[in-house]
Design an enzyme around this catalytic site. Structure first.
Site, short mmCIF file in Angstrom:
data_model
loop_
_atom_site.label_atom_id
_atom_site.label_comp_id
_atom_site.label_asym_id
_atom_site.label_seq_id
_atom_site.Cartn_x
_atom_site.Cartn_y
_atom_site.Cartn_z
N GLU A 113 0.81 -1.21 0.00
CA GLU A 113 0.00 0.00 0.00
C GLU A 113 0.85 1.26 0.00
O GLU A 113 2.00 1.25 0.42
CB GLU A 113 -0.96 -0.01 1.19
N CYS A 126 3.53 8.34 0.89
CA CYS A 126 4.12 7.39 1.82
C CYS A 126 4.18 6.06 1.07
O CYS A 126 3.16 5.57 0.60
CB CYS A 126 3.20 7.31 3.03
N CYS A 133 6.82 -7.33 6.36
CA CYS A 133 7.98 -6.81 7.09
C CYS A 133 8.44 -7.90 8.04
O CYS A 133 7.62 -8.62 8.62
CB CYS A 133 7.60 -5.56 7.88
N CYS A 137 7.40 -5.68 14.95
CA CYS A 137 6.99 -4.76 16.01
C CYS A 137 5.53 -5.08 16.36
O CYS A 137 4.68 -5.11 15.47
CB CYS A 137 7.13 -3.31 15.54
N CYS A 140 2.36 -2.97 15.18
CA CYS A 140 2.27 -2.59 13.76
C CYS A 140 1.60 -3.71 12.98
O CYS A 140 1.97 -4.87 13.10
CB CYS A 140 3.68 -2.32 13.22
N CYS A 364 0.03 1.69 9.21
CA CYS A 364 0.91 0.81 8.48
C CYS A 364 0.34 -0.60 8.32
O CYS A 364 0.14 -1.31 9.30
CB CYS A 364 2.19 0.80 9.30
#
Ligand code: SAH
Length: 385
Positions: A113, A126, A133, A137, A140, A364
């Site tokens: 995205e 962005c 990922c 974390c 997130c 995110c």
């Protein structure tokens, strides 16, 4: 406590996507590389400049609109230089059209995205650097699903070029038509896809027709704090803004919130950030998601203030955007205000980030996560908003 999350998620499930890189695109190459490619196709090398000018200079990607190319070679050149990398799956707008979020499907089905944000004086995109990922974390949305694969240089660049075209069409009311800023704050850890991200930055800042011609100072690379990569970035001939996702001033808590802290501690990562600031003259942006009763205590504000006082730093507090099913919430406003007050009292410049795109799963990875859920629960046929 979370364990170190550096191993990409590899799933044996039948629906697992094979990590596969996309076809080569002109944005993967510098101008000389494009000229060599075109010459290899038996075309005059100047065609590389012509196609590049359409793509980066005029934001045109439809070969039929490239009327300065002979009709007979247009399709062939476009096939080789401009293969489709991003297919829009959903495009959502909010904030009265000033924020537009795009969810793309890549050639192998992976989802990423990007967000286009218009302000009175600038237009920011962005962008994502990876599908998924590997940094894990826990607050997130992207971190929950693991890493699918790195994006290619052109897949990274094309998000910005595509949305620059959307902005140029006047779609972002009340903002200038020209894209001015790019932040690597979408999906992925940019410094874990180092070479491609650096190449993408070079494309974004090279003047047209080689690139998009943005100012280096208008590009922000946000990282969890991969210390060797920060040091390497400082040695590149670039002066982009570094954003460091700190989220806690103490190792105990940061080990949990940003698991890579188990490898590179707060003191080490800040050291690398100050070296980056010294080398580039650029103020480092310290990102800090405000999580209720987790990292928002007055004593943590004071500790953060002591770590940052006198440094070339700016704190960007981000009200936590809770991910679905998360046990965490955003800090109450009075707590946030007290945190800001303490940082400012310590002499640290501090702002609270606006919460653009909240109603369109702006945090995110949330849009991709929602789409995946839709697909898996057979709601993929739902009309896009
Ligand atoms: N991997 C990079 C860039 C992507 S995330 C990084 O971590 O910096 C961009 C920023 O959004 C990071 O500061 C990240 O910690 C923050 N973020 C992620 N999820 C969030 C959430 N749910 N609420 C608020 N900020 C979030």
């Amino acid at each position: 406590m979370t364990s170190l999350p550096l191993i990409p998620a590899i799933s044996a499930a039948p629906t697992a996507r094979r990590a596969s890189m996309p076809p080569q695109h002109l944005a993967d190459l510098d101008l000389a590389g494009r000229q060599a490619l075109v010459a290899g196709l038996g075309e005059p090398a100047f065609r590389a400049k012509q196609v590049s000018n359409h793509y980066f200079g005029r934001l045109v990607r439809d070969p039929q609109a490239m009327t300065d190319l002979p009709a007979a070679t247009r399709e062939r050149l476009a096939d080789q230089l401009l293969p489709t990398l991003l297919t829009p799956v959903r495009e959502l707008a909010c904030d009265d059209g000033a924020t537009r979020k795009a969810l793309w499907k890549l050639h192998d089905g992976a989802l990423v995205e990007s967000v286009l944000m218009g302000y009175p004086d600038r237009v920011t995109v962005c962008i994502s650097s990876q599908a998924g990922c590997g940094m894990a974390c826990p607050f997130c949305a992207t971190g929950q699903a693991g890493l699918t694969r790195n994006l290619s240089t052109a897949e990274i660049v094309d998000q910005a070029v595509y949305l620059a075209g959307v902005a140029a069409s006047g779609a972002v009311a009340g903002s200038p038509p020209r894209l001015s800023h790019v932040v690597f704050m979408g999906m992925g850890e940019p410094l874990a896809n180092y070479n491609r991200v650096i190449a993408a930055i070079r494309r974004l800042v090279s003047p047209a027709p080689e690139g998009l011609g943005l100012s280096q100072r208008h590009i922000t690379v946000s990282t969890v704090g991969l210390v060797p990569a920060i040091r390497r970035l400082a040695s590149e001939d670039l002066s982009v803004t570094l954003a460091l996702s700190l989220h806690a001033p103490d190792d105990d808590l940061r080990d949990e919130l940003v698991p890579v802290n188990q490898r590179w501690k707060v003191a080490e990562v800040l050291d690398a950030a100050w070296d980056y600031a010294a080398r580039t003259g650029r103020r480092v942006s310290i990102e800090y998601a405000m999580i209720k009763d987790v990292n928002d205590q007055p004593w943590r504000a004071d500790l953060l203030g002591r770590l940052l006082a006198g440094k070339l730093a700016h704190v960007n507090l981000i009200p936590l955007n809770p991910t679905p099913g998360s046990r965490w919430d955003a800090s109450p406003k009075p707590v946030e205000r007290e945190f800001v007050r303490r940082l400012r009292d310590a002499g640290v410049s501090t702002t609270v980030r606006d919460t653009r795109g909240r109603e369109i799963d702006g945090a995110c990875g949330q849009l991709a996560a929602a789409e995946d859920t839709d697909t898996n629960t057979d709601r993929a046929g739902e009309a896009p908003a």
